[in-house]
Design an enzyme around this catalytic site. Structure first.
Site, mmCIF file in Angstrom:
data_model
loop_
_atom_site.group_PDB
_atom_site.id
_atom_site.type_symbol
_atom_site.label_atom_id
_atom_site.label_comp_id
_atom_site.label_asym_id
_atom_site.label_seq_id
_atom_site.Cartn_x
_atom_site.Cartn_y
_atom_site.Cartn_z
ATOM 1 N N HIS A 1 -8.899 0.997 -8.243
ATOM 2 C CA HIS A 1 -8.684 1.288 -6.722
ATOM 3 C C HIS A 1 -7.197 1.687 -6.582
ATOM 4 O O HIS A 1 -7.081 2.078 -5.492
ATOM 5 C CB HIS A 1 -9.123 0.017 -5.947
ATOM 6 C CG HIS A 1 -8.409 -1.327 -6.421
ATOM 7 N ND1 HIS A 1 -8.168 -1.702 -7.626
ATOM 8 C CD2 HIS A 1 -7.515 -2.262 -5.585
ATOM 9 C CE1 HIS A 1 -7.387 -2.798 -7.564
ATOM 10 N NE2 HIS A 1 -7.069 -3.292 -6.661
ATOM 11 N N GLU B 1 0.239 -2.847 -14.459
ATOM 12 C CA GLU B 1 -0.787 -3.194 -15.647
ATOM 13 C C GLU B 1 -1.126 -1.834 -16.402
ATOM 14 O O GLU B 1 -0.966 -2.140 -17.736
ATOM 15 C CB GLU B 1 -1.897 -4.055 -15.304
ATOM 16 C CG GLU B 1 -1.481 -5.405 -14.828
ATOM 17 C CD GLU B 1 -2.307 -6.432 -14.241
ATOM 18 O OE1 GLU B 1 -2.011 -7.522 -14.020
ATOM 19 O OE2 GLU B 1 -3.702 -5.922 -14.078
ATOM 20 N N ASP C 1 -2.162 0.176 0.178
ATOM 21 C CA ASP C 1 -1.373 1.131 -0.046
ATOM 22 C C ASP C 1 -2.144 2.166 -1.195
ATOM 23 O O ASP C 1 -1.224 2.738 -1.790
ATOM 24 C CB ASP C 1 -0.034 0.762 -0.607
ATOM 25 C CG ASP C 1 -0.586 -0.512 -2.063
ATOM 26 O OD1 ASP C 1 -1.836 -0.690 -2.063
ATOM 27 O OD2 ASP C 1 0.389 -0.714 -2.805
ATOM 28 N N GLN C 2 -3.247 2.123 -1.284
ATOM 29 C CA GLN C 2 -4.014 2.289 -2.464
ATOM 30 C C GLN C 2 -3.965 4.081 -2.346
ATOM 31 O O GLN C 2 -3.820 4.738 -3.563
ATOM 32 C CB GLN C 2 -5.469 1.892 -2.504
ATOM 33 C CG GLN C 2 -5.704 0.426 -2.807
ATOM 34 C CD GLN C 2 -6.691 -0.299 -2.714
ATOM 35 O OE1 GLN C 2 -7.895 0.534 -2.417
ATOM 36 N NE2 GLN C 2 -6.808 -1.548 -2.508
ATOM 37 N N ALA D 1 -12.985 -9.992 -15.241
ATOM 38 C CA ALA D 1 -12.419 -9.542 -16.388
ATOM 39 C C ALA D 1 -10.814 -9.919 -16.468
ATOM 40 O O ALA D 1 -10.244 -9.809 -15.625
ATOM 41 C CB ALA D 1 -12.606 -8.189 -16.925
ATOM 42 N N ASP E 1 5.695 -14.457 1.525
ATOM 43 C CA ASP E 1 5.255 -13.111 1.531
ATOM 44 C C ASP E 1 5.681 -12.361 2.576
ATOM 45 O O ASP E 1 6.104 -12.945 3.575
ATOM 46 C CB ASP E 1 3.751 -13.262 1.754
ATOM 47 C CG ASP E 1 2.925 -11.813 1.488
ATOM 48 O OD1 ASP E 1 3.088 -10.880 2.382
ATOM 49 O OD2 ASP E 1 2.055 -11.770 0.346
ATOM 50 N N HIS F 1 -1.856 -10.737 -3.397
ATOM 51 C CA HIS F 1 -0.381 -11.190 -2.494
ATOM 52 C C HIS F 1 -0.047 -12.755 -3.399
ATOM 53 O O HIS F 1 1.055 -12.675 -3.786
ATOM 54 C CB HIS F 1 -0.458 -11.303 -1.102
ATOM 55 C CG HIS F 1 -0.438 -10.114 -0.417
ATOM 56 N ND1 HIS F 1 0.563 -9.493 0.274
ATOM 57 C CD2 HIS F 1 -1.339 -9.090 -0.515
ATOM 58 C CE1 HIS F 1 0.326 -8.463 0.772
ATOM 59 N NE2 HIS F 1 -0.778 -7.957 0.443
ATOM 60 N N HIS G 1 6.319 2.134 5.663
ATOM 61 C CA HIS G 1 6.184 1.070 6.598
ATOM 62 C C HIS G 1 7.578 1.057 7.499
ATOM 63 O O HIS G 1 7.607 0.810 8.609
ATOM 64 C CB HIS G 1 5.691 -0.348 6.284
ATOM 65 C CG HIS G 1 4.347 -0.562 5.784
ATOM 66 N ND1 HIS G 1 3.433 -0.216 6.777
ATOM 67 C CD2 HIS G 1 3.742 -0.542 4.757
ATOM 68 C CE1 HIS G 1 2.132 -0.347 6.420
ATOM 69 N NE2 HIS G 1 2.254 -0.804 5.112
ATOM 70 N N ASN H 1 -0.687 -3.875 -8.538
ATOM 71 C CA ASN H 1 -0.630 -4.813 -9.584
ATOM 72 C C ASN H 1 -1.434 -4.125 -10.731
ATOM 73 O O ASN H 1 -0.960 -4.005 -12.031
ATOM 74 C CB ASN H 1 -1.402 -5.962 -9.294
ATOM 75 C CG ASN H 1 -0.399 -6.929 -8.432
ATOM 76 O OD1 ASN H 1 0.710 -6.918 -8.441
ATOM 77 N ND2 ASN H 1 -1.055 -7.640 -7.557
ATOM 78 N N SER H 2 -2.435 -3.359 -10.379
ATOM 79 C CA SER H 2 -3.462 -2.518 -11.236
ATOM 80 C C SER H 2 -2.478 -1.491 -12.005
ATOM 81 O O SER H 2 -2.641 -1.042 -13.116
ATOM 82 C CB SER H 2 -4.619 -1.974 -10.794
ATOM 83 O OG SER H 2 -5.594 -3.434 -10.476
#
Length: 453
Positions: A347, A355, A371-372, A330, A114, A17, A145, A351-352
């Site tokens: 996961h 990217e 939210d995964q 990393a 946030d 966040h 949500h 962000n992942s």
């Protein structure tokens, strides 16, 4: 140059966040020509994790109390620490904001926070300043949500067993999403948890915000975007620095070591594994994944916290040292940019996902929380840029199947073509006339129009 505005930035002290919020602030600070100052309020521990010491002159970090009793060393869980912090709000922020106003001689003219920090709505109303809320997770999770009451109503009409297969077809853009994919905080049985209460209060306050900002690009989710735009005064997709390295990030020796290792690997051969900074797979899941990597001799780079290494099979590190590498951290964007990386086992954090899209790396998703699960479903069924591990639990057979699916010529090619199309849309969004660029300019003008006294 005269200072036109003083922006109070209130962070939620979790890396996923606080870091993207700081990235947004850095971009705004760079574009504002120093006529705006930013006071960044966050816990000391979180500030230390995300600030590099190479900041803009118009950004100053302030530490707020994290709720830990003075003089006591905290040894509890991540979620216990979060609760202590929540209990300390908003008083901890108010104290630091007064300090920033005193030092600068300028009243805070806008709150950029946030979205979780719902009380910022009341703080902004009391100060008669705009409130801009930053949503750090995925657009689909925000949409879900915002429809919590509607989802609860639907859940009352179906049995618990039906949740596994029943989809959210009544929500725009969610026809492939199941009730079982929803963030746990939405579910009625979890409604009394501290985080669920915080998010539900946020849902009630967000429509009062001057603007809601999200780290995304409009072209990735048209139906959901249109629905969210109808709920807020201003809804701004602003793609952050996923297409270019943040200039404040400086690689250390350990970072260079893993990047040098990647340079020696074959094209698209490496399995990069990272499950984020909060959750970790169960010991039996780690053992299953380790067995697959070892027996298949898959080249791998595994980002794993030091305390989790002891859960790996005895001798695993020595037996796989010729084709694998484990690091405690990393530089993920640089790793994904390397052409030797063939798949990202993740996961499914937002962000992942972004990217991976920007670097065109297919994903194998093993969701844990927040939210995964929802992101993983979108990755697999909507965008078709990866797969979710079978049953959401790492097993030997499920992992082998997922790896073969990604690495195969036919299915792997289709996934990479879909990634390329999304990347092109992401790149177009940040061009001079792109949607993210226009939204960024709109946000900057909103901040400049606020006035300190």
């Amino acid at each position: 140059m005269a200072i036109h505005a003083h922006i109070g930035v209130l962070a939620f002290p979790v890396v996923s966040h606080a870091a993207p919020l700081l990235t947004l602030v850095r971009q705004l600070a760079a574009a504002s020509s120093s006529d705006i100052i930013f006071s960044f309020f966050n816990t000391e521990k979180s500030n230390c994790a995300i600030f590099s010491g190479q900041e803009f002159d118009n950004i100053k970090a302030y530490d707020v109390w994290d709720g830990t009793p003075e003089g006591e060393a905290f040894s509890g869980s991540h979620f216990e620490a979060m609760q202590l912090f929540v209990d300390a709000t908003p008083g901890n922020f108010e104290k630091a904001m007064k300090e920033a106003e005193s030092e600068s001689g300028l009243k805070i003219s806008c709150l950029l926070t946030d979205a979780f920090l719902w009380f910022a709505c009341d703080m902004a109303e009391e100060r008669r300043v705009p409130w801009v809320a930053f949503w750090a997770a995925s657009p689909s999770s925000l949409s879900a949500h915002m429809c919590t009451d509607q989802i609860w109503s639907m859940m009352r009409s179906i049995g618990a067993a039906e949740r596994e297969e029943k989809t959210l077809s009544f929500l725009p853009g969610m026809s492939s999403v199941r009730f079982s994919d929803l963030p746990g905080e939405i579910l009625p049985e979890n409604s009394e948890s501290p985080l669920a209460i915080m998010i539900y209060k946020m849902v009630q306050k967000l429509p009062k915000s001057t603007a809601v900002v999200i780290n995304s690009f409009e072209e990735i989710y048209t139906l959901i975007k249109n629905d969210l735009k109808s709920k807020f005064q201003n809804f701004l997709d602003i793609q952050l620095s996923i297409l270019s390295e943040d200039p404040s990030i400086v690689s250390g020796d350990s970072d260079q070591e893993c990047l040098s290792w990647l340079e020696k690997q074959r094209h698209a051969s490496v399995v990069y594994i990272s499950f984020g900074t909060v959750a970790e797979a169960q010991p039996e899941e780690l053992a299953a994944l380790a067995e697959v990597l070892e027996t298949g001799e898959f080249p791998f780079l595994w980002s794993m916290r030091d305390n989790a290494k002891k859960l790996l099979p005895e001798g695993f590190l020595n037996r796989t040292s010729k084709f694998g590498m484990i690091v405690s951290w990393a530089p993920q964007l640089k790793v994904l940019e390397n052409p030797s990386v063939g798949v990202h086992m993740t996961h499914g954090g937002w962000n992942s996902v972004l990217e991976s899209i920007s670097c065109e790396v297919p994903m194998i998703c093993k969701p844990f929380l927040a939210d995964q699960r929802l992101n993983s479903r979108m990755v697999e069924l909507v965008w078709k840029i990866g797969v979710r591990i079978e049953g959401g639990v790492i097993t030997k057979n499920g992992t082998i199947e997922a790896l073969h699916y990604i690495m195969s010529n036919e299915t792997g090619k289709a996934i990479r073509e879909n990634l390329n199309k999304l990347k092109q849309k992401a790149e177009n969004a940040v061009k001079l006339d792109g949607s993210s660029t226009k939204n960024f300019k709109a946000l900057l003008e909103l901040l400049k129009s606020s006035r300190g006294v």
